[in-house]
Design an enzyme around this catalytic site. Sequence first.
Site, PDB file in Angstrom:
ATOM      1  CD  GLU A  40      -7.325   5.095   8.102  1.00 31.33           C
ATOM      2  OE1 GLU A  40      -7.630   3.980   7.650  1.00 31.33           O
ATOM      3  OE2 GLU A  40      -6.155   5.532   8.086  1.00 31.33           O
ATOM      4  CD  GLU A  66      -2.803  -0.765   2.655  1.00 27.72           C
ATOM      5  OE1 GLU A  66      -2.649   0.293   3.323  1.00 27.72           O
ATOM      6  OE2 GLU A  66      -3.593  -1.659   2.981  1.00 27.72           O
ATOM      7  CD  GLU A  83     -12.391   1.351   0.923  1.00 32.28           C
ATOM      8  OE1 GLU A  83     -12.796   0.405   1.621  1.00 32.28           O
ATOM      9  OE2 GLU A  83     -11.199   1.449   0.536  1.00 32.28           O
ATOM     10  CE  LYS A  95     -10.067   1.979   5.533  1.00 31.52           C
ATOM     11  NZ  LYS A  95      -8.688   1.990   4.998  1.00 31.52           N
TER      12      LYS A  95
END
Length: 466
Positions: free
Chosen positions: A333, A268, A324, A327
């Site tokens: 995040e 990542e 998203e 999260k």
Amino acid sequence: MQMGLLHLLVFSSLLLALCSAEISSKIGVNYGQLGNNLPSPTRSVWLIKHQLKAQRVKIYDANPSILRALEHTGIQVSVMVPNELINAIAVNQTLADSWVGSNVVPFHPATKIRYLLVGNEILSSADNTTWFNLVPAMRKVKKALKRHKVHHKVKVGTPLAMDVLATSYPPSSGSFRLDVSDRVMKPMLQFLNRTKSFFFIDVYPYFAWSSDPKTIDLNYALFESKNVTVKDPGTGLVYTNLFDQMVDAVTFAMKKLGYPNIPIWIAETGWPNAGDYDQIGANIYNAATYNRNVVKKLSARPAIGTPARPGWVLPSFMFALYNENQKTGPGTERHFGLLYPNDSFVYDIDLSGETPDTEYGKLPAPTNNEPYEGKIWCVVAKRANRSALASALSYACSQGNATCGPIQPGKACHRKGSLVRQASYAFSSYWAQFRKTGGSCYFNGLATQTIEDPSYGSCEFPAVTL
């Protein structure tokens, strides 16, 4: 004749190495699913291949709908054994066989599953039982692949965070934490070396920079530095960006345990495109700048590598496909996506690395590259689920000392029948008390930060002051 054969073998080896390097340098994307508004797997795979032009994708499970959508696309796929199964698989070969039989075999080879990752950032977890079961689980998963006769195509690994290191600066001092070095990392490196797999690591210059923005130059973190370099006193190697520094710290840590040549895979990397008021530098300009630059570096042919490993290919997965909204944690995040859930780009980017910077559109100027100074409150978010507020209010009030005293009957902030106001007070009070010890203004999506004082009358809301 023998000399001619020797030349042919050398040429063939070089050609194979070049081809492997070319394939390995193609960039992938992490496809997370923690959102209630995300496009379908079929649509998502189309976006990955045709919009982002990614050649690989990593998912955080083995979602059959996604794996079916990836059939016959030519995209290489990484699937993941969930964290909660590691302890059981570590002591049960039958379970490992069953998991591979259910989650890999039915989709192979139509879906090009090439990587099977066991857990995600396990060594960052507080549960050290799982730490010591990680490598045994990896071995059993590898054995299961062999039993199902797909082991030649699928590499087994596990992605770790940078907190697996005890020291990372300067890079040559890189070493693994003492609590995992001998019992986890040594056997893991032995396994990866024996199976010719990769050391998967999550590398986020954003977090390193944002934790110390006065010391670390922002442009150094964004690959934009023109005059800032860092010289490692132990090796004399010169660094022009924070990413290389972090990767080489891992390289030196592996070398200290006797494994200098295990290839690194960037599991990542990315930069948040937005965040909370107290999260410096999380904006579209920085995210686009970092991600475009890291794509340029990682997709370069011939490979650039790092100062400690010049010319080495660094295979990678960018984080992440979407913003998203489910999260947990700080606002960043939920804002690492390259795409919004409505299919549109957060900013222009091409993971093939073939689009020149001149073809990208103008970016909005950053507005939060300096720390916010002032008061911040934590209040109920717009469109928050009212039925969930009561339990969140109860939780906030049960923490700390007199967190919710002022909203009790007869007190200044009590408003009978006003659940939103009472919950907003409780959230602000909780966050003001616990932010320094890790408390967040989130409450499962029910809360948000504000710089507008929600106090009213004689009711003064606690605030975080930066």
